[in-house]
Design a protein around this motif. Structure first.
Motif, PDB file in Angstrom:
ATOM      1  N   ASN A 169      -0.259  -9.111   1.005  1.00  0.00           N
ATOM      2  CA  ASN A 169      -0.874  -7.738   0.226  1.00  0.00           C
ATOM      3  C   ASN A 169      -1.148  -7.114   1.961  1.00  0.00           C
ATOM      4  OD1 ASN A 169      -2.961  -5.980   0.831  1.00  0.00           O
ATOM      5  ND2 ASN A 169      -3.550  -6.290  -1.358  1.00  0.00           N
ATOM      6  N   THR A 219      -1.338  -3.475   3.967  1.00  0.00           N
ATOM      7  CA  THR A 219      -1.884  -2.560   4.251  1.00  0.00           C
ATOM      8  C   THR A 219      -1.946  -1.704   5.051  1.00  0.00           C
ATOM      9  OG1 THR A 219      -4.134  -1.894   3.554  1.00  0.00           O
ATOM     10  CG2 THR A 219      -4.269  -3.593   4.781  1.00  0.00           C
ATOM     11  N   GLY A 232       1.024  -1.186  -0.374  1.00  0.00           N
ATOM     12  CA  GLY A 232       0.029   0.253  -0.196  1.00  0.00           C
ATOM     13  C   GLY A 232       1.081   1.444  -0.319  1.00  0.00           C
ATOM     14  N   ASP A 254      -4.705  -3.284  -5.461  1.00  0.00           N
ATOM     15  CA  ASP A 254      -4.624  -4.937  -5.328  1.00  0.00           C
ATOM     16  C   ASP A 254      -4.840  -5.893  -6.162  1.00  0.00           C
ATOM     17  OD1 ASP A 254      -4.124  -3.643  -2.456  1.00  0.00           O
ATOM     18  OD2 ASP A 254      -6.501  -3.716  -2.592  1.00  0.00           O
TER      19      ASP A 254
END
Length: 226
Positions: free
Chosen positions: A136, A138, A8, A119
């Motif tokens: 991922n 984040t 992110g 994403d």
């Protein structure tokens, strides 16, 4: 293993702090000694600022997406500059990323196409290169039953299925610059491809834990549906 890491932009590019960027680069370099790492970097607050200003000037959502993609590629260049194994080329599509990964242990890229968050880009890349795992990273510590910023009773999951992930995120926004824990397209790609995925609080020290599946207190493992 072949690993796709979605970083992110709000995590890695906080205030453009060089030491923080170096911390991410150091972890990625360590993992790249044993694995092939393909990194997709998000746009973060800078992209959202560009998009918000463009909307106020009358820009449509596709144009706003192109602005966001441009920022993600700048962020990718900045991160790549700190990683010795990464080529000084930011791929603009999945085929180029795959080709670079054959000769480099780290490849860093940003967005690819309007309508796709980073994403979704990372999930599609993971599908395209047949990744063993999608990480991922984040700004929240995993998947919750509801938005924990709005619902104090929201429950964090240590493990869920891809089908459950699709159901949870299907109520989120889809416009340019949205910042859900993961977007619906990404969740559907994860579901259809059976990509083992870990969604976690993306501090540098958590990346190696996430790769090992050690998510206690930091994230959620999305398991392949049987």
């Amino acid at each position: 293993m072949r690993v796709v890491l979605s970083l992110g932009g709000s995590m890695v590019m906080q205030d453009f702090n060089a030491d923080r960027i170096k911390a991410y680069a150091s972890v990625i370099e360590k993992l790249a000694s044993k694995h092939t790492i393909l990194v997709v970097v998000g746009g973060g607050r800078v992209a959202r600022n560009y998009i918000s200003t463009a909307r106020s000037l009358g820009a449509d959502e596709t144009f706003c997406d192109y602005l966001g993609i441009g920022v993600t590629r700048l962020n990718a260049m900045l991160l790549a500059s700190a990683i010795k194994q990464a080529p000084k080329v930011v791929p603009e599509d999945f085929r180029q990323a795959y080709e670079l990964s054959l000769s480099h242990s780290v490849v860093v890229m940003g967005g690819t196409f309007p309508g796709h968050t980073t994403d979704a880009t990372a999930a599609l890349l993971a599908e395209f290169v047949n990744a063993d795992v999608l990480l991922n990273a984040t700004s929240v510590d995993g998947v919750y039953s509801a938005d924990p910023r709005k619902d104090p009773n929201a429950v964090r999951y240590d493990r869920i299925t891809a089908k459950e992930l699709v159901r949870i995120v299907s109520v989120g926004e889809t416009k340019a610059g949205s910042s859900n824990v993961i977007d619906l397209l990404a969740a559907k790609v994860i579901e259809r491809s059976g990509i083992r995925t870990v969604i976690f609080l993306g501090e540098p020290e958590n990346i190696e834990k996430a790769l090992k599946g050690d998510v206690e207190g930091i994230g959620t493992v999305v398991e392949v549906d049987q």
